[in-house]
Design an enzyme around this catalytic site. Structure first.
Site, PDB file in Angstrom:
ATOM      1  N   GLY A  42     -18.769   5.241 -15.890  1.00  0.00           N
ATOM      2  CA  GLY A  42     -19.754   5.127 -14.828  1.00  0.00           C
ATOM      3  C   GLY A  42     -19.981   3.706 -14.366  1.00  0.00           C
ATOM      4  O   GLY A  42     -20.712   3.483 -13.387  1.00  0.00           O
ATOM      5  N   ALA A 102     -14.572  -6.583 -18.671  1.00  0.00           N
ATOM      6  CA  ALA A 102     -13.535  -6.962 -19.634  1.00  0.00           C
ATOM      7  C   ALA A 102     -13.321  -5.811 -20.610  1.00  0.00           C
ATOM      8  O   ALA A 102     -13.853  -5.798 -21.712  1.00  0.00           O
ATOM      9  CB  ALA A 102     -13.955  -8.222 -20.394  1.00  0.00           C
ATOM     10  N   GLY A 103     -12.546  -4.837 -20.185  1.00  0.00           N
ATOM     11  CA  GLY A 103     -12.416  -3.662 -21.023  1.00  0.00           C
ATOM     12  C   GLY A 103     -13.745  -2.929 -21.068  1.00  0.00           C
ATOM     13  O   GLY A 103     -14.616  -3.107 -20.208  1.00  0.00           O
ATOM     14  N   ASP A 113      -9.995   2.122 -22.675  1.00  0.00           N
ATOM     15  CA  ASP A 113      -9.744   0.691 -22.437  1.00  0.00           C
ATOM     16  C   ASP A 113     -10.744  -0.149 -23.238  1.00  0.00           C
ATOM     17  O   ASP A 113     -11.231  -1.179 -22.788  1.00  0.00           O
ATOM     18  CB  ASP A 113      -9.829   0.366 -20.943  1.00  0.00           C
ATOM     19  CG  ASP A 113      -9.263  -1.016 -20.598  1.00  0.00           C
ATOM     20  OD1 ASP A 113      -8.593  -1.624 -21.463  1.00  0.00           O
ATOM     21  OD2 ASP A 113      -9.502  -1.500 -19.480  1.00  0.00           O
ATOM     22  N   HIS A 154      -7.745  -1.318 -26.606  1.00  0.00           N
ATOM     23  CA  HIS A 154      -7.395  -2.595 -27.245  1.00  0.00           C
ATOM     24  C   HIS A 154      -8.018  -2.745 -28.630  1.00  0.00           C
ATOM     25  O   HIS A 154      -7.435  -3.382 -29.507  1.00  0.00           O
ATOM     26  CB  HIS A 154      -7.853  -3.763 -26.367  1.00  0.00           C
ATOM     27  CG  HIS A 154      -7.224  -3.787 -25.022  1.00  0.00           C
ATOM     28  ND1 HIS A 154      -6.023  -4.409 -24.773  1.00  0.00           N
ATOM     29  CD2 HIS A 154      -7.610  -3.237 -23.847  1.00  0.00           C
ATOM     30  CE1 HIS A 154      -5.702  -4.260 -23.499  1.00  0.00           C
ATOM     31  NE2 HIS A 154      -6.651  -3.544 -22.913  1.00  0.00           N
ATOM     32  N   HIS A 182      -2.968  -4.016 -12.687  1.00  0.00           N
ATOM     33  CA  HIS A 182      -3.165  -5.447 -12.415  1.00  0.00           C
ATOM     34  C   HIS A 182      -2.123  -5.876 -11.371  1.00  0.00           C
ATOM     35  O   HIS A 182      -1.408  -6.857 -11.550  1.00  0.00           O
ATOM     36  CB  HIS A 182      -3.052  -6.262 -13.701  1.00  0.00           C
ATOM     37  CG  HIS A 182      -4.130  -5.950 -14.687  1.00  0.00           C
ATOM     38  ND1 HIS A 182      -5.379  -6.512 -14.631  1.00  0.00           N
ATOM     39  CD2 HIS A 182      -4.153  -5.091 -15.740  1.00  0.00           C
ATOM     40  CE1 HIS A 182      -6.129  -6.036 -15.613  1.00  0.00           C
ATOM     41  NE2 HIS A 182      -5.413  -5.169 -16.306  1.00  0.00           N
ATOM     42  N   HIS A 234      -5.691   2.371 -15.407  1.00  0.00           N
ATOM     43  CA  HIS A 234      -7.106   2.430 -15.000  1.00  0.00           C
ATOM     44  C   HIS A 234      -7.271   2.446 -13.472  1.00  0.00           C
ATOM     45  O   HIS A 234      -7.578   1.441 -12.845  1.00  0.00           O
ATOM     46  CB  HIS A 234      -7.969   1.347 -15.643  1.00  0.00           C
ATOM     47  CG  HIS A 234      -7.385  -0.025 -15.761  1.00  0.00           C
ATOM     48  ND1 HIS A 234      -6.845  -0.730 -14.693  1.00  0.00           N
ATOM     49  CD2 HIS A 234      -7.284  -0.857 -16.839  1.00  0.00           C
ATOM     50  CE1 HIS A 234      -6.457  -1.911 -15.101  1.00  0.00           C
ATOM     51  NE2 HIS A 234      -6.696  -2.016 -16.397  1.00  0.00           N
TER      52      HIS A 234
END
Length: 384
Positions: A247, A306-307, A272, A64, A196, A214
């Protein structure tokens, strides 16, 4: 000017050359063992890489932002500045700018800006539309107020604004209207990625998706009576799976499990990353939401991830550490698979005629320099 790198260990994506050379301008002109090397009659810049390793440039299909910028800001100049930082500091030579769930207008503005940025920055090869056609059950950091079922009219308009640059879309296939949406995407060469999503394995079997966003994160997980999205992804050999190998998003043992089941041919490293990558820890922002960055983790105020602030060279080293895979396998997961899946015919391997996109790593696999279309970039802060 032509550049020649000599005495390097070269991972071409197809073979390993232990004492080799590469000659290139914007494209690769020659790759082979030093025993085949012949100095050119004209001037060329020669760099001795004894003890160092050359791999194809990294391809990030899910990111992003970083370095204080985000694709959703809708500013072409800032997107260009961000991607240049990723090339210099992370060896990313092919980039898919990634949007997120927001208002239709904000998404449209972002897509136009990415398209504009790509006209002057060839590293930007596509757009990953993440949301808004996802599930509120597994929204993660996607703002719930903008989540909706697939809107084909809106999507067609977005793809037009993006100049046809949407290469992959993250969606929840259990949503109403998904089959028509899937058929449109397939007809226009857009990869369908489940993410999602609260889909069951039965619903996944009816989906036309070939990619999972992801893996493990923000999706119906693996249970003994319901495999969910994660179980389906691990069981189906044809599905490509993204992996955030920091990780934190996924426990290293679970990354190794995915590697053992999927193999190097169906896993793709992604960052991400969000705007806080490459910035001091503290308060940041994602999609209008406050993000706190601490201990290399980016979290919303409710504690949800969040990312990430993951740098691609760290993902490359981590996948080797977490799984015990070879450098050749890490190359496959950091560039080869992405080039194959998204038909990036000039990218992904060090083959004569392809773009001169390559990274030079030291003996500890730290990034030393990057060539993007033959242009040299060096990290601002090596090994950080």
């Amino acid at each position: 000017m032509t550049t020649v790198l000599t005495h390097a260990t070269i991972y071409t994506g197809h073979e390993v050359i232990r004492d080799g050379y590469l000659r290139f301008d914007q494209q690769l002109q020659a790759v082979g063992p030093m025993s085949d090397y012949q100095p050119a009659p004209s001037d060329e810049a020669r760099i001795d890489l004894t003890g160092q390793t050359v791999v194809p440039g990294f391809i990030d299909v899910h990111s992003h932002g970083g370095y204080g910028y985000d694709a959703m800001d809708g500013n072409a100049d800032q997107i260009n500045a961000m991607v240049q930082q990723m090339t210099a500091n992370e060896g990313v030579t092919t980039y898919f700018a990634t949007t997120m769930t927001q208002s239709h207008q904000n998404i449209a503005t972002a897509l136009q800006a990415v398209h504009q940025a790509a006209t002057t920055n060839p590293v930007i090869q596509g757009i990953h539309l993440e949301g808004p056609f996802v599930s509120p059950v597994f929204k993660g950091a996607q703002p719930e107020e903008y989540i909706e079922a697939p809107d084909l009219t809106a999507f067609k308009a977005w793809n037009e604004l993006a100049g046809g640059m949407i290469k992959v879309v993250t969606y929840a296939p259990e949503n109403p209207g998904s089959r028509e949406f899937e058929r449109y995407c397939l007809a226009h060469g857009i990869v369908l990625s489940v993410g999602h999503s609260n889909a069951t394995r039965a619903e996944m079997k009816h989906s036309l998706a070939t990619h999972v966003t992801h893996l493990y994160n923000a999706q119906r997980g693996l249970q003994h009576r319901e495999p969910g999205v994660t179980g389906h992804a691990l069981l189906e050999a044809n599905l490509y799976t993204e992996m955030i190998a920091d990780g934190f998003h996924v426990y290293p043992d679970m990354i190794k499990l995915a590697y053992e089941l999927k193999g190097a041919d169906r896993m793709e490293l992604v960052t991400d990353s969000m705007r806080a990558k490459g910035m001091p820890e503290g308060t940041s922002e994602l999609g209008g939401q406050t993000v706190i960055v601490k201990d290399k983790q980016a979290r919303l105020t409710n504690g949800h991830l969040a990312g990430s602030v993951l740098r691609f060279p760290d993902a490359f080293k981590n996948i080797i550490q977490f799984t015990g895979c070879s450098i050749a396998d890490a190359v496959q997961m950091s560039s080869g698979n992405q080039a194959r899946e998204f038909n990036l015919t000039q990218k992904g391997s060090l083959t004569v005629g392809k773009d001169a996109d390559l990274n030079v790593l030291d003996s500890d696999l730290n990034l030393q320099m990057t060539f993007s279309l033959g242009r040299l970039f060096t990290p601002a802060r090596v090994n950080q």
